[in-house]
Scaffold this active site. Structure first.
Site, PDB file in Angstrom:
ATOM      1  N   ASN A   2       0.860  -1.180   0.000  1.00 57.81           N
ATOM      2  CA  ASN A   2       0.000   0.000   0.000  1.00 57.81           C
ATOM      3  C   ASN A   2       0.901   1.236   0.000  1.00 57.81           C
ATOM      4  O   ASN A   2       1.457   1.593   1.032  1.00 57.81           O
ATOM      5  CB  ASN A   2      -0.892  -0.035   1.253  1.00 57.81           C
ATOM      6  CG  ASN A   2      -1.718   1.229   1.405  1.00 57.81           C
ATOM      7  OD1 ASN A   2      -1.817   2.030   0.474  1.00 57.81           O
ATOM      8  ND2 ASN A   2      -2.314   1.411   2.576  1.00 57.81           N
ATOM      9  N   LYS A  47       0.094   4.273  -0.427  1.00 53.75           N
ATOM     10  CA  LYS A  47      -0.579   5.484   0.084  1.00 53.75           C
ATOM     11  C   LYS A  47      -0.336   6.659  -0.878  1.00 53.75           C
ATOM     12  O   LYS A  47      -0.262   6.451  -2.078  1.00 53.75           O
ATOM     13  CB  LYS A  47      -0.125   5.772   1.514  1.00 53.75           C
ATOM     14  CG  LYS A  47      -0.246   4.523   2.406  1.00 53.75           C
ATOM     15  CD  LYS A  47      -0.113   4.786   3.865  1.00 53.75           C
ATOM     16  CE  LYS A  47      -0.242   3.460   4.601  1.00 53.75           C
ATOM     17  NZ  LYS A  47      -0.335   3.587   6.029  1.00 53.75           N
ATOM     18  N   HIS A  64      -9.673   1.111   4.295  1.00 52.61           N
ATOM     19  CA  HIS A  64      -8.427   1.299   5.043  1.00 52.61           C
ATOM     20  C   HIS A  64      -8.699   2.251   6.204  1.00 52.61           C
ATOM     21  O   HIS A  64      -9.515   3.174   6.081  1.00 52.61           O
ATOM     22  CB  HIS A  64      -7.340   1.863   4.124  1.00 52.61           C
ATOM     23  CG  HIS A  64      -5.999   1.893   4.788  1.00 52.61           C
ATOM     24  ND1 HIS A  64      -5.635   2.912   5.617  1.00 52.61           N
ATOM     25  CD2 HIS A  64      -4.975   1.013   4.776  1.00 52.61           C
ATOM     26  CE1 HIS A  64      -4.415   2.661   6.087  1.00 52.61           C
ATOM     27  NE2 HIS A  64      -3.993   1.515   5.581  1.00 52.61           N
ATOM     28  N   GLU A 124      -7.244   4.713   7.266  1.00 52.52           N
ATOM     29  CA  GLU A 124      -7.111   6.147   6.941  1.00 52.52           C
ATOM     30  C   GLU A 124      -8.358   6.658   6.210  1.00 52.52           C
ATOM     31  O   GLU A 124      -8.747   7.817   6.366  1.00 52.52           O
ATOM     32  CB  GLU A 124      -5.825   6.365   6.117  1.00 52.52           C
ATOM     33  CG  GLU A 124      -4.595   6.227   7.003  1.00 52.52           C
ATOM     34  CD  GLU A 124      -3.342   5.692   6.323  1.00 52.52           C
ATOM     35  OE1 GLU A 124      -3.239   5.782   5.088  1.00 52.52           O
ATOM     36  OE2 GLU A 124      -2.470   5.164   7.044  1.00 52.52           O
ATOM     37  N   GLU A 168      -5.843  -4.861  10.394  1.00 55.52           N
ATOM     38  CA  GLU A 168      -4.807  -3.870  10.666  1.00 55.52           C
ATOM     39  C   GLU A 168      -5.168  -3.105  11.940  1.00 55.52           C
ATOM     40  O   GLU A 168      -6.002  -2.185  11.891  1.00 55.52           O
ATOM     41  CB  GLU A 168      -4.704  -2.879   9.507  1.00 55.52           C
ATOM     42  CG  GLU A 168      -4.311  -3.509   8.199  1.00 55.52           C
ATOM     43  CD  GLU A 168      -3.709  -2.492   7.243  1.00 55.52           C
ATOM     44  OE1 GLU A 168      -2.554  -2.656   6.867  1.00 55.52           O
ATOM     45  OE2 GLU A 168      -4.384  -1.506   6.894  1.00 55.52           O
ATOM     46  N   GLY A 188       1.911   2.440  10.676  1.00 56.05           N
ATOM     47  CA  GLY A 188       2.853   3.544  10.499  1.00 56.05           C
ATOM     48  C   GLY A 188       3.491   4.016  11.798  1.00 56.05           C
ATOM     49  O   GLY A 188       4.152   5.052  11.832  1.00 56.05           O
ATOM     50  N   SER A 241       2.984  -1.966  10.469  1.00 57.65           N
ATOM     51  CA  SER A 241       4.430  -1.983  10.762  1.00 57.65           C
ATOM     52  C   SER A 241       5.109  -3.316  10.443  1.00 57.65           C
ATOM     53  O   SER A 241       6.016  -3.743  11.159  1.00 57.65           O
ATOM     54  CB  SER A 241       4.683  -1.571  12.210  1.00 57.65           C
ATOM     55  OG  SER A 241       4.259  -0.227  12.419  1.00 57.65           O
TER      56      SER A 241
HETATM   57  P1  PGA Z   1       2.539   0.397   7.649  1.00 55.64           P
HETATM   58  O1  PGA Z   1       1.124   0.623   6.921  1.00 55.64           O
HETATM   59  O2  PGA Z   1       3.090  -0.921   7.134  1.00 55.64           O
HETATM   60  O3  PGA Z   1       3.373   1.566   7.249  1.00 55.64           O
HETATM   61  O4  PGA Z   1       2.263   0.336   9.118  1.00 55.64           O
HETATM   62  C1  PGA Z   1       0.246  -0.452   6.696  1.00 55.64           C
HETATM   63  C2  PGA Z   1      -1.018   0.049   6.062  1.00 55.64           C
HETATM   64  O5  PGA Z   1      -1.436   1.190   6.329  1.00 55.64           O
HETATM   65  O6  PGA Z   1      -1.662  -0.663   5.285  1.00 55.64           O
END
Ligand code: PGA
Length: 247
Positions: free
Chosen positions: A9, A11, A99, A101, A169, A175, A211
């Site tokens: 992903n 983003k 997601h 976000e 998640e 993140g 992460s």
């Molecule tokens: P990250 O993001 O691996 O940077 O924690 C995962 C995601 O948002 O799908």
């Protein structure tokens, strides 16, 4: 046994040129390893402006791809939105839905996500449906309740005979560098697997996201019912993404 899924992903990162460079380097590196794609599915989720660049290099190869978000209607007067039908015409096979976000920043509600999942199914695309609890919800002991409610509502219209890719998640692990412990991942994935089986989903896989890095991916992938990963930060560089995909 079904294939392990490694989904990147990106983003809101990478210009079309940078996306192209990534794919060219990725292909050069992995095609040197015979059988790299054996037992695995690799998916790229570029931002909307870079989807065409990824499509031009990945359509018809073993590398799958799709948008990070789609609108719940196929087309029409929805200025600024992205169409699943257009993604389909670009040979996308997958799309992210829900997601955290999208849920948090853009206030997307479960009912809307249900429509998006259903539309993707009508178009023959695979939704990668994201769920997960916030830190406050985990601390209040509500992790499973939240995940089950997100599935109940977001998959209400889902045709259960078709494939579902679920991504668990935990929001607090995205993140932040705070990966969930193997025990936490094992518990939630076991419960999600039970829920989906009990609710008659016929063909599903459960990804973990939050992460994931080359340093923790092997341990996480060994956990029962972890069928792959949704990877943000560590999927931006070819080297670390390949390390995670190398099983
Ligand atoms: P990250 O993001 O691996 O940077 O924690 C995962 C995601 O948002 O799908």
């Amino acid at each position: 046994m079904s294939k392990k899924i490694f989904a990147a992903n990106w983003k809101l990162n990478k210009t079309p040129e940078e996306a192209r460079e990534f794919v060219i380097k990725f292909k050069n590196d992995v095609f040197k390893t015979p059988d790299f794609f054996k037992g695995k599915e690799v998916i790229l989720f570029p931002s909307a402006f870079s989807l065409e660049a990824v499509s031009s290099l990945c359509a018809g190869t073993a590398i799958g791809f799709g948008p990070q978000n789609i609108h719940s209607e196929k087309s029409g007067a929805f200025t600024g939105e992205n169409s699943a039908e257009v993604a389909q015409s670009m040979k996308a096979q997958y799309a992210l839905v829900g997601h955290s976000e999208r849920r948090e920043i853009f206030k997307e509600q479960d009912e809307l996500l249900d429509k998006k999942n259903a539309l993707l199914q009508v178009l023959g695309l695979n939704p990668v449906f994201c769920i997960g609890e916030s830190l406050a919800q985990r601390e209040a002991g509500k992790t499973l309740e939240i995940c089950f409610a997100q599935m109940d509502k977001g998959l209400k219209s889902f045709d259960k005979s078709q494939r579902l890719i679920l991504a668990y998640e935990p929001v607090w692990a995205i993140g932040t560098g705070k990966v969930a412990t193997p025990e936490q991942v094992a518990e939630v994935h076991r419960e999600l697997h039970q829920y989906l089986t009990k609710n008659a989903f016929k063909n599903f896989q459960i990804l973990y996201g939050g992460s994931v890095k080359p340093e923790n991916s092997k341990e996480l992938l060994a956990i029962p019912h972890v069928d792959g990963f949704l990877i943000g930060g560590a999927a931006l560089q070819v080297e670390s993404f390949i390390k995670i995909c190398t099983i």
